[in-house]
Each structure stands twice: as structure tokens, then as C-alpha cells.
Design a protein around this motif. Structure first.
Motif, PDB file in Angstrom:
ATOM      1  N   GLN A 285       4.569  11.347  -3.620  1.00  0.00           N
ATOM      2  CA  GLN A 285       5.425  11.324  -2.428  1.00  0.00           C
ATOM      3  C   GLN A 285       5.079  10.117  -1.549  1.00  0.00           C
ATOM      4  OE1 GLN A 285       4.770  15.880  -1.680  1.00  0.00           O
ATOM      5  NE2 GLN A 285       6.551  15.268  -0.489  1.00  0.00           N
ATOM      6  N   LEU A 286       4.871   8.989  -2.193  1.00  0.00           N
ATOM      7  CA  LEU A 286       4.510   7.765  -1.473  1.00  0.00           C
ATOM      8  C   LEU A 286       5.717   6.849  -1.350  1.00  0.00           C
ATOM      9  CD1 LEU A 286       2.231   5.967  -0.219  1.00  0.00           C
ATOM     10  CD2 LEU A 286       1.979   4.953  -2.501  1.00  0.00           C
ATOM     11  N   TYR A 287       6.101   6.591  -0.110  1.00  0.00           N
ATOM     12  CA  TYR A 287       7.206   5.694   0.197  1.00  0.00           C
ATOM     13  C   TYR A 287       7.021   5.251   1.648  1.00  0.00           C
ATOM     14  CZ  TYR A 287       8.478  10.579   1.054  1.00  0.00           C
ATOM     15  OH  TYR A 287       8.428  11.901   1.392  1.00  0.00           O
ATOM     16  N   PRO A 288       7.641   4.151   2.037  1.00  0.00           N
ATOM     17  CA  PRO A 288       7.449   3.680   3.420  1.00  0.00           C
ATOM     18  C   PRO A 288       8.204   4.550   4.422  1.00  0.00           C
ATOM     19  CG  PRO A 288       8.241   1.907   1.967  1.00  0.00           C
ATOM     20  CD  PRO A 288       8.436   3.187   1.237  1.00  0.00           C
ATOM     21  N   MET A 289       7.625   4.690   5.608  1.00  0.00           N
ATOM     22  CA  MET A 289       8.287   5.381   6.725  1.00  0.00           C
ATOM     23  C   MET A 289       7.962   4.648   8.016  1.00  0.00           C
ATOM     24  SD  MET A 289       7.819   9.436   5.894  1.00  0.00           S
ATOM     25  CE  MET A 289       6.073   9.323   5.468  1.00  0.00           C
ATOM     26  N   PRO A 290       8.904   4.642   8.970  1.00  0.00           N
ATOM     27  CA  PRO A 290       8.645   3.906  10.215  1.00  0.00           C
ATOM     28  C   PRO A 290       7.368   4.365  10.928  1.00  0.00           C
ATOM     29  CG  PRO A 290      10.713   5.190  10.330  1.00  0.00           C
ATOM     30  CD  PRO A 290      10.265   5.187   8.911  1.00  0.00           C
ATOM     31  N   ALA A 291       7.106   5.689  10.933  1.00  0.00           N
ATOM     32  CA  ALA A 291       5.930   6.175  11.668  1.00  0.00           C
ATOM     33  C   ALA A 291       4.629   5.591  11.126  1.00  0.00           C
ATOM     34  CB  ALA A 291       5.877   7.704  11.627  1.00  0.00           C
ATOM     35  N   ASN A 292       4.639   5.174   9.854  1.00  0.00           N
ATOM     36  CA  ASN A 292       3.410   4.645   9.246  1.00  0.00           C
ATOM     37  C   ASN A 292       3.291   3.125   9.316  1.00  0.00           C
ATOM     38  OD1 ASN A 292       2.835   7.243   8.560  1.00  0.00           O
ATOM     39  ND2 ASN A 292       3.338   7.028   6.394  1.00  0.00           N
ATOM     40  N   CYS A 293       4.358   2.438   9.708  1.00  0.00           N
ATOM     41  CA  CYS A 293       4.329   0.967   9.661  1.00  0.00           C
ATOM     42  C   CYS A 293       3.982   0.356  11.005  1.00  0.00           C
ATOM     43  CB  CYS A 293       5.678   0.430   9.176  1.00  0.00           C
ATOM     44  SG  CYS A 293       6.930   0.385  10.473  1.00  0.00           S
TER      45      CYS A 293
ATOM     46  N   TYR B 195       5.282  15.417   6.114  1.00  0.00           N
ATOM     47  CA  TYR B 195       5.245  14.239   6.975  1.00  0.00           C
ATOM     48  C   TYR B 195       5.934  14.508   8.303  1.00  0.00           C
ATOM     49  CZ  TYR B 195       4.118  11.904   2.554  1.00  0.00           C
ATOM     50  OH  TYR B 195       3.554  11.534   1.371  1.00  0.00           O
ATOM     51  N   GLN B 196       5.521  13.722   9.277  1.00  0.00           N
ATOM     52  CA  GLN B 196       6.167  13.721  10.594  1.00  0.00           C
ATOM     53  C   GLN B 196       7.665  13.459  10.453  1.00  0.00           C
ATOM     54  OE1 GLN B 196       4.391  10.837  13.260  1.00  0.00           O
ATOM     55  NE2 GLN B 196       6.334  10.545  14.352  1.00  0.00           N
ATOM     56  N   ILE B 197       8.487  14.302  11.096  1.00  0.00           N
ATOM     57  CA  ILE B 197       9.926  14.039  11.136  1.00  0.00           C
ATOM     58  C   ILE B 197      10.363  13.560  12.516  1.00  0.00           C
ATOM     59  CG2 ILE B 197      10.442  16.505  11.566  1.00  0.00           C
ATOM     60  CD1 ILE B 197      12.695  13.900   9.752  1.00  0.00           C
ATOM     61  N   ALA B 198       9.696  14.031  13.583  1.00  0.00           N
ATOM     62  CA  ALA B 198      10.082  13.613  14.938  1.00  0.00           C
ATOM     63  C   ALA B 198       9.898  12.104  15.083  1.00  0.00           C
ATOM     64  CB  ALA B 198       9.237  14.345  15.974  1.00  0.00           C
ATOM     65  N   PHE B 199      10.889  11.415  15.613  1.00  0.00           N
ATOM     66  CA  PHE B 199      10.834   9.968  15.837  1.00  0.00           C
ATOM     67  C   PHE B 199      10.477   9.205  14.554  1.00  0.00           C
ATOM     68  CE2 PHE B 199       9.649  12.148  19.836  1.00  0.00           C
ATOM     69  CZ  PHE B 199      10.724  11.776  20.618  1.00  0.00           C
ATOM     70  N   ASN B 200      10.946   9.711  13.420  1.00  0.00           N
ATOM     71  CA  ASN B 200      10.640   9.091  12.137  1.00  0.00           C
ATOM     72  C   ASN B 200      11.872   9.221  11.233  1.00  0.00           C
ATOM     73  OD1 ASN B 200       8.969   7.781  10.253  1.00  0.00           O
ATOM     74  ND2 ASN B 200       7.988   9.683   9.565  1.00  0.00           N
ATOM     75  N   ALA B 201      11.816   8.649  10.051  1.00  0.00           N
ATOM     76  CA  ALA B 201      12.866   8.807   9.039  1.00  0.00           C
ATOM     77  C   ALA B 201      12.154   8.993   7.713  1.00  0.00           C
ATOM     78  CB  ALA B 201      13.765   7.565   8.998  1.00  0.00           C
ATOM     79  N   ILE B 202      12.491  10.049   6.978  1.00  0.00           N
ATOM     80  CA  ILE B 202      11.805  10.359   5.719  1.00  0.00           C
ATOM     81  C   ILE B 202      12.780  10.149   4.555  1.00  0.00           C
ATOM     82  CG2 ILE B 202      10.537  12.097   4.400  1.00  0.00           C
ATOM     83  CD1 ILE B 202       9.873  13.549   6.960  1.00  0.00           C
ATOM     84  N   PRO B 203      12.494   9.176   3.683  1.00  0.00           N
ATOM     85  CA  PRO B 203      13.440   8.884   2.593  1.00  0.00           C
ATOM     86  C   PRO B 203      13.217   9.797   1.389  1.00  0.00           C
ATOM     87  CG  PRO B 203      11.671   7.312   2.509  1.00  0.00           C
ATOM     88  CD  PRO B 203      11.370   8.218   3.685  1.00  0.00           C
ATOM     89  N   GLN B 204      13.074  11.074   1.659  1.00  0.00           N
ATOM     90  CA  GLN B 204      12.973  12.058   0.577  1.00  0.00           C
ATOM     91  C   GLN B 204      13.634  13.357   1.020  1.00  0.00           C
ATOM     92  OE1 GLN B 204       9.055  13.525  -0.613  1.00  0.00           O
ATOM     93  NE2 GLN B 204       9.966  14.857  -2.155  1.00  0.00           N
ATOM     94  N   ILE B 205      14.620  13.830   0.252  1.00  0.00           N
ATOM     95  CA  ILE B 205      15.204  15.150   0.452  1.00  0.00           C
ATOM     96  C   ILE B 205      15.195  15.827  -0.910  1.00  0.00           C
ATOM     97  CG2 ILE B 205      17.241  16.456   1.176  1.00  0.00           C
ATOM     98  CD1 ILE B 205      17.927  14.242   3.100  1.00  0.00           C
ATOM     99  N   ASP B 206      14.551  16.952  -0.990  1.00  0.00           N
ATOM    100  CA  ASP B 206      14.338  17.690  -2.243  1.00  0.00           C
ATOM    101  C   ASP B 206      13.360  16.902  -3.134  1.00  0.00           C
ATOM    102  OD1 ASP B 206      14.660  19.803  -4.087  1.00  0.00           O
ATOM    103  OD2 ASP B 206      16.757  20.025  -3.524  1.00  0.00           O
ATOM    104  N   LYS B 207      13.022  17.472  -4.268  1.00  0.00           N
ATOM    105  CA  LYS B 207      11.962  16.915  -5.129  1.00  0.00           C
ATOM    106  C   LYS B 207      12.419  15.663  -5.884  1.00  0.00           C
ATOM    107  CE  LYS B 207       9.195  20.946  -5.497  1.00  0.00           C
ATOM    108  NZ  LYS B 207       7.763  21.100  -5.727  1.00  0.00           N
ATOM    109  N   PHE B 208      11.439  14.896  -6.323  1.00  0.00           N
ATOM    110  CA  PHE B 208      11.743  13.723  -7.148  1.00  0.00           C
ATOM    111  C   PHE B 208      12.001  14.126  -8.592  1.00  0.00           C
ATOM    112  CE2 PHE B 208       9.734  11.430  -3.655  1.00  0.00           C
ATOM    113  CZ  PHE B 208      10.578  10.346  -3.543  1.00  0.00           C
ATOM    114  N   GLU B 209      12.945  13.416  -9.216  1.00  0.00           N
ATOM    115  CA  GLU B 209      13.218  13.593 -10.636  1.00  0.00           C
ATOM    116  C   GLU B 209      12.576  12.430 -11.403  1.00  0.00           C
ATOM    117  OE1 GLU B 209      15.261  16.267 -11.860  1.00  0.00           O
ATOM    118  OE2 GLU B 209      14.860  17.006  -9.836  1.00  0.00           O
ATOM    119  N   GLU B 210      12.592  12.557 -12.723  1.00  0.00           N
ATOM    120  CA  GLU B 210      11.962  11.551 -13.600  1.00  0.00           C
ATOM    121  C   GLU B 210      12.432  10.125 -13.329  1.00  0.00           C
ATOM    122  OE1 GLU B 210       9.605  11.449 -16.086  1.00  0.00           O
ATOM    123  OE2 GLU B 210       9.101  13.345 -15.111  1.00  0.00           O
ATOM    124  N   ASN B 211      13.720   9.954 -13.034  1.00  0.00           N
ATOM    125  CA  ASN B 211      14.267   8.593 -12.899  1.00  0.00           C
ATOM    126  C   ASN B 211      14.046   7.974 -11.519  1.00  0.00           C
ATOM    127  OD1 ASN B 211      16.022  10.092 -11.407  1.00  0.00           O
ATOM    128  ND2 ASN B 211      17.860   9.607 -12.597  1.00  0.00           N
TER     129      ASN B 211
END
Lengths: 345, 345
Positions: A285-293, B195-211
Motif C-alpha cells: 500500500q505504498l503510493y505518494p500522498m500530499p500529507a506525506n510530501c 492512512y490519514q484522510i483529513a486534509f489529504n488525498a488517498i489514491p487507493q479505493i478497495d484492494k489492489f489487483e495483480e495488474n
């Protein structure tokens, strides 16, 4: 040993970060002139443990200045940058005023450092959202060719200044308290209408242009082509303001020339790319996020995927601190290039 | 006169909205059975001014039920939807469990209402982010042809349930107070890292697939093709969670077949499209925003622009209430279609 440096707009959000960055990078400053509007003149600011008094910016204050870092708004740059240049300073201007002027190089050192040699007294610092994107895309362009870029941005309010940060915080508190509030800054200070930013997303940054794109979107489109010296490059942008204090994110689709490029090729390339930190491991679950940069000079790239339909298509997620690489650090980096390449002696 | 309706997951965020919507739409309910987990059984809920007691969901509770609206998670649907169907109910399932099953129609009434006729006891309700996109794109596909879709989402936390809303609010308050906090829900409840969601953006919704795509992204890609009956349609998605309570936004790039289409054509088409509200006037700073769509069943479209490089390319900004059109309203709408088309008698 060092240079006479002026910082114009020293009390602003970016001006403060410029001073921090000059200090952290141990930039060779022999004399520091801090300039601002009449209103902020007389204030004192600490630099390397010493108090420096801010003076009102007038043409004569640039006498003897070798490098002038401007970040006080387009109208100040319009008026005073030519005055500074006339007196022998090299101006690094963080506003949009001179960026598309054919006589003014638009520079991101990782991409087109050599362009600083063509300055006529003024070098422009690109828009925050442009800078982080071209840092990530230039190594791809050089290695695999780049035909097309479609970007959707997720931009922080600090790009709109300290008042916008305050608006986000106070609005958020009002909403959590179930209290009324009146938006007054975002999306565009001084524009007709203002909208809620807390717990919302506003698809407008800067004013609208005739063609329905915002000026921010056109900045990304036109600046990218100029920095990469490629007027054929296809660039499209949709710019959106988010309830994030600092850190711009970008969802970027690109098409490269070479259809045999793999995700692994892309990762290996970006891992070694200047100014880039690869953060891409779905299993962790490693990817960039604004809170970490926040607080870092780097551009973070992750979520790299090959398009499922187009062998030349890739998707990336690019995040960086919009006040640092997007503004202050890129300006200071240009100043470092001026010294290293001997453009300022 | 009316139907015996069951709502499974009646205490959840979507279940509550389903009850509200059945009431507002004056859906012909002759008998209402409310089902939930053992844990919520015995609770009472108001419907049309009367108290209804929630019962634990077991197969026998579906005896006599004609329409069963499921919104209690994939494992509940997996187990109980076939039991309900076996007893003669038509299930409208809001989870992802049956969506890609070739024997299960996946329906957005504005797009493929007739597909409900092919049900084998179960009809699937698509993913929230898919629904609002296809409502806006289907009229375009029909009139101008549709070749390619590239979407970047700006998704609200309510899509992840009531606990995620609470997490956003409490985290926001902690950050405003400069207090510590420990994320425990987002991005994926039960996943390893939060991960923190407040004042942040998380580029993951639901689990990752193989691709390297997330399951949410693949839902958008595969469901769109299934609903539109077009396996050749090129769809790519990047899904991002934002600090927004309710209302998903989408930045969508499309390529149509016809290169002569203008922005004006697109606006005239969408102005009359079912389920769509056009909000597009840059001069008035008019465009859709999540804060303004909450509580509405409609899909809002704005920021329509022609791509500057590709005559067949357009950019749109699509916003809707993810709990209503994205879930509860689309489910009830399918129930209305079942009645209107005489599929349920």
C-alpha cells in the motif's frame, strides 16, 4: 564570498519558504535584501540567526543586487523585475507574468537547466502544478518519447496563499460545529463568487478563459510545452482545488512513442531520475500522498500502471509540496544553477 | 395494492437512504420487511410514520417477498440473494458480488433499463462511481459514438460507510486542535495499513489487483463496458478518496467517433438527457461541486471543453450524490422499472 540576494515578497507563504530554503541549502549569500509592499516594510525576519529588516520595494533597492527572487504577485513583478534586471540583477520570478514571454526562459533545472544561459535579466519559475509534472515526465520523454499528456489535478489551498489556508481551517471548524460560514477567498480571490472549500472540491483554479479552460489549466498546457521545447506535445489539464493545506497531487495519463515499454522499465527509469522519489508498491500500500510530501523538495511518483487498451499508454500519480518544488525550492534551485553554470559571477 | 418489499442492511448508510427514497418516491409498498445482521435485529426504524422492527436476515424471511433490496455487504448477498431469488423475489443487489456474473443484469435505468427483463432472480446495482459516469456518457455514446474514456475520481468517504465518515470528522477535529490521531478505517477497512484522510488525498479505493489497478478502478472499467454493452469501449480509471463526506466528482476525458461535435452540441444534448442536470457556465462560475449535489438524485455535468489537440476529445466534470444515484436511488429506480415494465407483477 557570496552573492547579494534580494527576496521580493519576503513575508508571503512562498517568500518565507524561499528564506528557509536559502538557509537550508547554505546558499552563498553575502548580503540579503528583503523587500515587500509598503505595508510590510519595517517588519523583521530571522535569517541565519540574524534579524533582517524588510524594506519597501522600490527600483533603487536593486542597486548591487546580483540575484533577485520575486514572489509578490504579477503586478509587482511586472513593475519591478525589469528595474532589477536593468540594474544588473538576474531575476528569478515566481509569478505567471513573464512565463510565456519568448525572451524569458521558463526553467525547471531537472528538465532545461541550460535555458538559464539565454536569460535577458529575467528567468521565470513555472506554475507549481506544472513543475512537479515535468520533473516526473522529462525522463520518460527522453527515454521513451512522449506524445500526449492528460492530467487531472488535486491541488492544495496553500497555492492560493495564506488567507486560503485560513479559510479552509476556519470553514472546516464551522462545519464540524454545525455553524454558518461565508466563503470569501476561494476559488479566486477578488472574483465574483466564492464557494465552500472545506469537505468540498472546486473545479476552478484561477479565472476562466474564452475557450472554457481556466488560466491554471492553460498554464499547465502551455508551460509544459515551453519547458520541454516541444510544441507538438499534446497536453490537456483539468485543475481542481481540494481541502488539503499543502501538497498537490496529479492523476496523469501519458502516451509514449515506444509500445514495448513496461511498468518495470518505467519504475527503473524513475527510480534514478533527478528530483524524483519512486513510491510504488501496491503490495505494501505504498503510493505518494500530499500529507506525506510536506517539507520535502522531491517529486513523488507512484501508482504506475500500463493502460489496459493502449500499449503506449501509462497512468501515474504525482505528488509534491507545492510551496517547495512547486515554488521556493525551484526558485532557489535556479539560483544554484546560475552560480554553478557561472551565469552569475 | 402494492408489493412486499424487503430491505437487507436496513441500518446502514445506504439502507437508510433506500428507506427514505422508497418513502419520497411513494413506491407502492404493501408490506415492508427490514432485515439486518443478528446484531441490529430488534432495532426499530420509522417508515411512513410507522415503526418497523428489524429482523435478523435468514432465508425463510424472504417467503412472499417480491422485491428485495440488498445493501449489507458482499458476503450477505452471496449467501442470501440466491435464497431470496429461490423464493420468488427479484433481488436488486447493491454489492459488487454478482455484478460481473453473465447471468446477472447490471442496470442503470437511464442506460439499459430493458436488461432487467433478463434477470434470473438477481439484478445488480453498479458501483457508485460507475453509475454517475454512465448516466452522463450514455447520451453522448448514442448521439456521437464513444471510443475512449479516461476518468480520475474524487470520491467521498461515505462510500466507505458510516465509520469512514466518523473517521474523517474526528481526524479533521484532531488536526485543527493539533492533537494526535490514529487512522483505523481508510483506505480499506480490514486492510493492513490505514492512512490519514483529513486534509489529504488517498489514491487507493478497495484492494489492489495483480495488474496494479485497484478493484474500484476495475469495477469502473468492467462495469461501464457491461452496462453499455460495448466490450470494445476503452475505459481507464484512477480512483482517489478525498476528505469529502458525500458527493463523488469525476474528471473525465472522452473521445467520440464524430470529430464535428462542438461543445454547444454536447451541452444541448446533456441539457435534455434523462437524470442529468447541466451546470456549465464559466461566466457565472457555474459548475457542479459535491457540496451542492447532496440530497439530489441527479447527475450534474459541467466544465465541458473540447480538447485542444484532438477534435474528437472532450473533457467533462461529473458530480453526484454517491449514496443516492450512486446507490439507494438507482436501486429504487430499478424497482420502479420492475413495476413499470411489468417484470414484477
Amino acid at each position: 564570498m557570496g552573492y547579494h540576494v534580494a527576496v521580493v515578497g519576503a513575508t508571503g507563504a512562498v517568500g518565507q519558504q524561499i528564506l528557509n530554503t536559502l538557509e537550508q541549502r547554505q546558499f552563498p549569500v553575502s548580503k540579503l535584501t528583503l523587500l515587500s509592499s509598503e505595508r510590510s516594510a519595517g517588519k523583521k525576519v530571522m535569517f541565519k540567526g540574524q534579524e533582517v529588516t524588510i524594506e519597501a520595494a522600490t527600483p533603487n533597492k536593486f542597486e548591487g543586487v546580483q540575484i533577485a527572487l520575486f514572489s509578490a504577485g504579477g503586478s509587482v513583478s511586472k513593475e519591478l523585475a525589469p528595474e532589477a534586471a536593468k540594474r544588473g540583477a538576474v531575476v528569478v520570478d515566481n509569478t505567471s507574468f513573464f512565463r510565456m514571454d519568448p525572451n524569458v526562459p521558463l526553467v525547471v533545472p531537472e528538465v532545461n537547466e541550460e535555458d538559464i544561459r539565454n536569460h535577458n535579466g529575467i528567468i521565470a519559475n513555472p506554475n507549481c502544478s506544472t513543475i512537479q509534472m515535468v520533473v516526473a515526465l522529462e525522463p520518460i520523454r527522453k527515454s521513451f518519447g512522449l506524445k500526449k499528456v492528460i492530467v487531472s489535478t488535486y491541488q492544495a489551498v496553500s497555492g492560493a496563499g495564506a488567507a486560503a489556508i485560513e479559510e479552509l481551517k476556519s470553514q472546516s471548524q464551522s462545519i464540524l460545529n454545525n455553524e454558518d460560514f461565508t466563503p470569501s477567498i476561494l476559488p479566486v480571490k477578488g472574483d465574483d463568487k466564492h464557494y465552500q472549500i472545506a469537505f468540498n472540491a472546486i473545479p476552478q483554479i484561477d479565472k476562466f478563459e474564452e475557450n472554457g479552460f481556466t488560466f491554471e489549466e492553460l498554464k499547465m498546457i502551455n508551460e509544459t510545452k515551453k519547458i520541454m521545447h516541444d510544441q507538438q506535445l499534446q497536453v490537456a489539464a483539468t485543475c481542481v482545488r481540494l481541502p488539503v493545506v499543502t501538497g498537490h497531487s496529479e492523476s496523469v495519463y501519458i502516451e509514449v512513442e515506444d509500445e514495448n515499454v513496461t511498468v518495470q522499465d518505467m519504475k527503473m527509469l524513475l527510480e534514478k531520475a533527478p528530483g524524483v522519489v519512486l513510491q510504488d508498491d501496491p503490495n505494501e500500500q505504498l503510493y505518494p500522498m500530499p500529507a506525506n510530501c510536506v517539507g520535502s523538495n522531491d517529486v513523488y511518483v507512484g501508482r504506475i500502471r500500463k493502460d489496459l487498451d493502449n500499449a503506449k499508454g501509462f497512468h501515474l500519480w504525482i505528488v509534491s509540496d507545492n510551496l517547495l518544488k512547486g515554488a521556493a525550492w525551484n526558485s532557489v534551485q535556479i539560483a544554484e544553477s546560475l552560480v554553478r553554470l557561472g551565469v552569475v559571477k
